[in-house]
Every structure is written in C-alpha cells, then in structure tokens.
Design a protein around this motif. Structure first.
Motif, PDB file in Angstrom:
ATOM      1  N   UNK A   1       0.817  -1.205   0.000  1.00  0.00           N
ATOM      2  CA  UNK A   1       0.000   0.000   0.000  1.00  0.00           C
ATOM      3  C   UNK A   1       0.854   1.260   0.000  1.00  0.00           C
ATOM      4  N   UNK A   2       1.938   1.256   0.770  1.00  0.00           N
ATOM      5  CA  UNK A   2       2.815   2.419   0.869  1.00  0.00           C
ATOM      6  C   UNK A   2       4.157   2.088   0.243  1.00  0.00           C
ATOM      7  N   UNK A   3       4.775   3.092  -0.359  1.00  0.00           N
ATOM      8  CA  UNK A   3       6.091   2.820  -0.923  1.00  0.00           C
ATOM      9  C   UNK A   3       7.152   2.834   0.176  1.00  0.00           C
ATOM     10  N   UNK A   4       8.268   2.166  -0.102  1.00  0.00           N
ATOM     11  CA  UNK A   4       9.299   1.961   0.915  1.00  0.00           C
ATOM     12  C   UNK A   4       9.898   3.270   1.397  1.00  0.00           C
ATOM     13  N   UNK A   5      10.013   4.254   0.499  1.00  0.00           N
ATOM     14  CA  UNK A   5      10.608   5.537   0.889  1.00  0.00           C
ATOM     15  C   UNK A   5       9.757   6.235   1.952  1.00  0.00           C
ATOM     16  N   UNK A   6       8.431   6.239   1.745  1.00  0.00           N
ATOM     17  CA  UNK A   6       7.553   6.870   2.731  1.00  0.00           C
ATOM     18  C   UNK A   6       7.581   6.128   4.058  1.00  0.00           C
ATOM     19  N   UNK A   7       7.605   4.792   4.000  1.00  0.00           N
ATOM     20  CA  UNK A   7       7.663   4.011   5.232  1.00  0.00           C
ATOM     21  C   UNK A   7       8.957   4.287   5.999  1.00  0.00           C
ATOM     22  N   UNK A   8      10.055   4.414   5.276  1.00  0.00           N
ATOM     23  CA  UNK A   8      11.336   4.698   5.920  1.00  0.00           C
ATOM     24  C   UNK A   8      11.324   6.067   6.599  1.00  0.00           C
ATOM     25  N   UNK A   9      10.714   7.054   5.939  1.00  0.00           N
ATOM     26  CA  UNK A   9      10.615   8.388   6.532  1.00  0.00           C
ATOM     27  C   UNK A   9       9.770   8.369   7.802  1.00  0.00           C
ATOM     28  N   UNK A  10       8.701   7.599   7.765  1.00  0.00           N
ATOM     29  CA  UNK A  10       7.832   7.517   8.939  1.00  0.00           C
ATOM     30  C   UNK A  10       8.557   6.870  10.111  1.00  0.00           C
ATOM     31  N   UNK A  40       1.763  -2.860   7.078  1.00  0.00           N
ATOM     32  CA  UNK A  40       1.005  -4.108   7.216  1.00  0.00           C
ATOM     33  C   UNK A  40      -0.464  -3.792   7.464  1.00  0.00           C
ATOM     34  N   UNK A  41      -1.363  -4.422   6.699  1.00  0.00           N
ATOM     35  CA  UNK A  41      -2.785  -4.104   6.768  1.00  0.00           C
ATOM     36  C   UNK A  41      -3.635  -5.189   7.418  1.00  0.00           C
ATOM     37  N   UNK A  42      -3.026  -6.241   7.924  1.00  0.00           N
ATOM     38  CA  UNK A  42      -3.788  -7.295   8.578  1.00  0.00           C
ATOM     39  C   UNK A  42      -4.423  -6.817   9.867  1.00  0.00           C
ATOM     40  N   UNK A  43      -5.237  -7.686  10.462  1.00  0.00           N
ATOM     41  CA  UNK A  43      -6.022  -7.274  11.621  1.00  0.00           C
ATOM     42  C   UNK A  43      -5.387  -7.633  12.961  1.00  0.00           C
ATOM     43  N   UNK A 220     -25.136  11.681   4.448  1.00  0.00           N
ATOM     44  CA  UNK A 220     -23.775  11.793   4.964  1.00  0.00           C
ATOM     45  C   UNK A 220     -23.146  10.411   4.868  1.00  0.00           C
ATOM     46  N   UNK A 221     -22.103  10.272   4.069  1.00  0.00           N
ATOM     47  CA  UNK A 221     -21.533   8.950   3.806  1.00  0.00           C
ATOM     48  C   UNK A 221     -20.093   9.111   3.335  1.00  0.00           C
ATOM     49  N   UNK A 222     -19.433   8.014   3.094  1.00  0.00           N
ATOM     50  CA  UNK A 222     -18.067   8.064   2.593  1.00  0.00           C
ATOM     51  C   UNK A 222     -17.625   6.712   2.068  1.00  0.00           C
ATOM     52  N   UNK A 223     -16.543   6.741   1.321  1.00  0.00           N
ATOM     53  CA  UNK A 223     -15.980   5.525   0.744  1.00  0.00           C
ATOM     54  C   UNK A 223     -14.689   5.149   1.465  1.00  0.00           C
ATOM     55  N   UNK A 224     -14.488   3.859   1.626  1.00  0.00           N
ATOM     56  CA  UNK A 224     -13.220   3.328   2.133  1.00  0.00           C
ATOM     57  C   UNK A 224     -12.456   2.787   0.936  1.00  0.00           C
ATOM     58  N   UNK A 225     -11.328   3.422   0.636  1.00  0.00           N
ATOM     59  CA  UNK A 225     -10.538   3.036  -0.531  1.00  0.00           C
ATOM     60  C   UNK A 225      -9.088   2.880  -0.119  1.00  0.00           C
ATOM     61  N   UNK A 226      -8.530   1.701  -0.361  1.00  0.00           N
ATOM     62  CA  UNK A 226      -7.137   1.434  -0.002  1.00  0.00           C
ATOM     63  C   UNK A 226      -6.860   1.806   1.448  1.00  0.00           C
ATOM     64  N   UNK A 227      -7.832   1.520   2.312  1.00  0.00           N
ATOM     65  CA  UNK A 227      -7.771   1.711   3.762  1.00  0.00           C
ATOM     66  C   UNK A 227      -7.952   3.161   4.211  1.00  0.00           C
TER      67      UNK A 227
END
Length: 361
Positions: A1-10, A40-43, A220-227
């Motif tokens: 979901x996220x690229x490695x560069x962004x994860x490293x910065x975080x 990681x997107x698991x529960x 009033x509603x919304x979409x869940x997209x790519x978490x």
C-alpha cells in the motif's frame, strides 16, 4: 500500500519522537498506527520499535502477508501469549523505558503489561503516532482524493433514483452498492440518510422511513478506498420544501463556503469553527449548530485535528479535514453540507466536487 521511501521516513520520524520522549522503545498496538508505520494491513499485529530495531509481531495467519507488506520490520510469529514474546524481545534489546499508546489501550491491558514487567517502566506516549498521521504525504492525499471521487460519483448516480415511496435504507443501499462498483472496499462509516423531520438529527442513520414530497434529505456517507476514508454530506430536497428550509440551506452554504476558505495554515481549529458559528448564530440559529465544524480524516474517519470550539491545534499543510456546518430545527428539519479538503497554505485544496447549489429532485 505504501512505498518503501515513505515508510522509511515515517519510521525515522517516529524514532526521533522516541528520542524526544526519552524512551528506549515503543510498543504499538493500535491498528491504524501499525498500518501507518509498517505498511502491514492485517487485523492482528504489535510493533516493537527501538532506535535500531523494528519488530512486527503477528500470528501464523499473517506471516506471509506481513513479510511482503512490512519490509523494514523483522517479522516474529508470537507465542500463544503475546506478552511472553514481547517480554523476550524487550529483554533482548535491554530496554527499560517503553512507550505505549495509552489512549488506545484498555486499562486492563495497560495494567497487565506493567504488572507482568515490573522491572520496566511503561510510559504513555499520548498521540505521538496520531500527530504524525495528521499530516499526510502526497501518496496518502492521492488515495484520499480517490476515495472522495468515488463518493462524489456514487452520489451523482444515486440522486436520479430518489423518489417518493422508497426508504432511507434504499438510498443507503444504493450508495454503498455504487461505491463498491466504483472501487471502494465499502462505506467508511455507517451511512446517514435522514429525511423529513428526521433530518433535524445530525446522526440519523438510515431507517425504514419512506421518502415524501417536501422532505429535506441529509445524506452523509463516505468511501473506504485502499484503507483510507472519505466523508461527504449533501442535503437535497424531494419536491418543493418549506421556505424556511431553503433559507436555512442558504445560511449553511454561506457558513460552509466562508469557513472552508478560512481553513488556512496557522489558524487553529477553534478559529475556523468560529467563522461558521458566527455566521449561523448571527442569523438567529444559536443553539441549532451543536457539533464541531469538522475533523481530520485518513485511516480513521475521525482523527486529528479537530475543527471545533475545543480545537486548539493549529492547521498545517497537508492535513486532510472536513468542513461540515449544519442547522437542525426539531419539528422542521435540518441541513448539513460537508466537503473534504487539504490544507495548502492560504488556499485549501477542495477535494469534494459534488454540487452544493440547492438541488430539488
């Protein structure tokens, strides 16, 4: 979901925060936090992060998925008692001061940690990860923009289906179906469809009430997209409504547009909320706008910052927030209008594109 560069910065940014808090390690248990820091997107997962090491603890079900999604973390299959594995890792790292997400951990879970590991000091980290999450990177903004577009498009496909005799639940079902057809994983929260006298309830979730001519219909509603979540509200009218509702609509629209333009970097959530509140109160509706103006949105539908009378946090660039004033009059109905925007210096980026002029179906 996220690229490695962004994860490293975080991960680097979080380690800097640990140093500021004088902590040797941190235990991350909130799902949105471990998703944000690891990818990681698991529960089911816990993270243990030190200045040098990063562990992701999960169970057998997620070993393969976590290895793919969290390349910066050492994956550990925990024992049936996860606290036993946590203790072993903490001892191996010789950490004595460990931060934990005290706002997201139950009292009993916090006590279990401190009672079990009496030779260690567990300290609450407050909103350390949440504050990081409040400022989005450009990849996150692209995902939220897509979630917003899905909701926009779904609304425009459903409006022609609204007619007397169908129920609020019918409208909600059509919206959720259209969002999934457009690529959403599902709704980002329980869909609100409140019509007629029920529209005076700010959180009137869809019921079996049938729509009638003259109804105001708050959706009033919304979409869940790519978490990631989106959040939109529009109020439409089925047939010609009471003139008072048209007047209320115009007041809410003025408050929404004015406060939206005022949502600029450096202003606090309280100050932006006040812009809308002053307009609504000056028109004679003090006490009829009882909720905050808006909230942050991202991996959670409600997150930092708050645009409300208690919103002390200053807005910063790349925060994603909603702007949603409303007026609610019991016995008559209500109106709310909401966009999702991105803070960009002195001119917010408005993601929501569904029309805001009065719609009479």
């Amino acid at each position: 979901m996220f690229n490695a560069e962004n994860l490293s910065k975080r991960l680097d940014g979080f380690r800097n925060r640990l140093a500021e808090l004088h902590l040797e390690a941190a235990l991350i248990t909130k799902r949105e936090s471990y998703m944000y820091l690891s990818g990681f997107t698991g529960t089911s997962a816990n993270l243990l992060i030190t200045s040098k090491k990063a562990y992701l603890l999960t169970d057998f079900r997620y070993m393969e998925q976590s290895a793919r999604q969290a390349p910066l973390f050492q994956i550990v299959q925990h024992k049936p008692d996860i606290n036993e594995t946590i203790g072993e890792l903490i001892h191996s790292e010789q950490a004595r001061s460990i931060g934990f997400e005290d706002h997201a951990v139950s009292y009993s879970a916090g006590r279990a940690l401190s009672d079990r590991f009496k030779d260690m000091e567990f300290k609450g980290m407050g909103l350390a990860v949440d504050d990081m999450r409040s400022i989005k990177d450009e990849q996150e903004i692209e995902i939220i923009a897509k979630a917003v577009k899905i909701a926009d498009d779904a609304l425009m496909q459903v409006l022609p289906l609204i007619r007397p005799g169908i129920t609020e639940l019918d409208v909600a079902a059509e919206l959720e179906y259209k969002m999934k057809k457009l690529g959403a994983a599902g709704p980002s929260f329980e869909t609100i469809v409140a019509s007629g006298l029920r529209s005076s309830m700010p959180h009137g979730v869809a019921s079996d009430k049938k729509l009638e001519l003259g109804d105001a219909i708050t959706i009033d509603f919304g979409a869940l997209y790519n978490h990631y979540c989106s959040d939109i509200t529009r109020t439409v009218f089925l047939g010609q409504p009471d003139k008072r509702l048209i007047d209320i609509y115009n007041i809410v629209l003025e408050a929404q547009l004015t406060s939206e333009r005022g949502a600029v970097r450096g202003r606090t959530g309280r100050e932006v909320d006040r812009i809308a509140r002053d307009i609504i109160y000056s028109k004679g509706y003090e006490g009829k706008f009882g909720h905050g103006l808006g909230h942050g949105v991202g991996l959670e539908i409600h997150e930092s910052p708050r645009l409300s009378m208690s919103g002390e946090k200053a807005l910063e660039n790349r925060m994603a927030v909603t702007v949603e004033p409303g007026i609610y009059v019991e016995g008559l109905g209500g109106v709310r209008i909401e966009d999702t925007i991105i803070i960009r210096d002195d001119k917010p980026q408005v993601l929501t594109q569904a029309p805001k002029e009065i719609i009479i179906l």
